[in-house]
Write a protein that holds these residues in place. Structure first.
Motif, PDB file in Angstrom:
ATOM      1  N   ALA A  77       0.830  -1.205   0.000  1.00 37.73           N
ATOM      2  CA  ALA A  77       0.000   0.000   0.000  1.00 37.73           C
ATOM      3  C   ALA A  77       0.864   1.253   0.000  1.00 37.73           C
ATOM      4  N   ALA A  89      -5.654  -1.446  -3.705  1.00 38.32           N
ATOM      5  CA  ALA A  89      -6.914  -0.744  -3.432  1.00 38.32           C
ATOM      6  C   ALA A  89      -8.121  -1.486  -3.979  1.00 38.32           C
ATOM      7  N   LEU A  99      -7.145   0.115   3.370  1.00 32.95           N
ATOM      8  CA  LEU A  99      -7.952   0.943   2.467  1.00 32.95           C
ATOM      9  C   LEU A  99      -7.984   2.398   2.936  1.00 32.95           C
ATOM     10  N   LEU A 102      -4.948   4.064   1.660  1.00 28.13           N
ATOM     11  CA  LEU A 102      -5.030   4.297   0.221  1.00 28.13           C
ATOM     12  C   LEU A 102      -6.053   5.377  -0.122  1.00 28.13           C
ATOM     13  N   ALA A 114      -9.673   2.970  -4.423  1.00 28.74           N
ATOM     14  CA  ALA A 114     -10.114   2.715  -3.049  1.00 28.74           C
ATOM     15  C   ALA A 114     -11.597   3.017  -2.891  1.00 28.74           C
TER      16      ALA A 114
END
Length: 238
Positions: A77, A89, A99, A102, A114
């Motif tokens: 990430a 993502a 997430l 991101l 994302a």
């Protein structure tokens, strides 16, 4: 290349032990290392080796694999390559904690990816709804987890399916010819009086257009229609 592909396919055989996989993970053939992410016997240490691979395509393959450990996804990430972060993502098994990282990425393509992940919670989606990039907000509008009030404010960003427009030619026809029920000669007589110039022209060229219709067409103010009558093979028999 064929030998490399065959070897790569052999690398995903379940009988390979972690010890053997530890040797194969160092193979100089990129295709082999990409195929290796499919192997069920990869240990977390081997996953980390692949996640740190110099080849972007290997890291992308790891990032897209649903079996990748959370620690590996956390590492990727923060990968320097946007393509790798996008893969993380969009991975359905990427945890919310990753997430969230991101969703705050400096690259809008990563934030868009994302925002499209169905695991993203409503709280983060609400934050992304106000993103400076319209593509991020659009992804939020299309995410099923987005709260209804937020989705309503973004509805103008969702691309609506376009209604198929009828062509000008079809709009110039009073009705379409049905060979099962209609008499073609009668239909051609109707088409000859269409407001659409192209429909009239094609009608006057048709060999089955009635002779009286052709006679009227021969007196048309349009030289193209008069030419069409002159070129109609129907007149050759008179």
């Amino acid at each position: 290349m064929a030998d490399s592909e065959e070897f790569a396919i052999a690398c995903v055989q379940p009988r390979l032990t972690p010890q053997l996989l530890g040797i194969i993970v160092q193979d100089r053939c990129v295709e082999v290392r990409v195929y290796l992410v499919r192997h069920p016997n990869l240990t977390e240490a081997l996953w980390l080796r692949l996640a740190e691979d110099a080849a972007i395509c290997v890291r992308e393959a790891v990032a897209a694999t649903i079996n990748a450990p959370v620690s590996v996804l956390e590492l990727l990430a923060r990968d320097e390559q946007v393509e790798v972060r996008i893969k993380v993502a969009t991975n359905p098994n990427t945890p919310i904690t990753v997430l969230q990282i991101l969703a705050g990425d400096e690259n809008s393509s990563v934030r868009t990816a994302a925002a499209s992940n169905s695991n993203l919670p409503a709280t983060i989606l609400t934050q992304l709804a106000n993103d400076e990039k319209v593509e991020v907000s659009r992804a939020v509008a299309q995410n099923p987890n987005t709260p209804a009030p937020i989705r309503e404010t973004l509805r103008d960003l969702v691309v609506q399916p376009t209604t198929r427009q009828t062509s000008p030619t079809l709009r110039g026809l009073n009705r379409l010819y049905n060979p099962s029920t209609d008499d073609l000669v009668s239909i051609l007589a109707e088409y000859a009086s269409s407001e659409n110039a192209f429909v009239r022209l094609m009608t006057l060229l048709h060999p089955l257009t009635p002779h009286d219709v052709l006679t009227q067409g021969a007196q048309s103010a349009s030289w193209l229609e008069r030419y069409a009558v002159a070129d109609n093979s129907e007149l050759w028999f008179f």
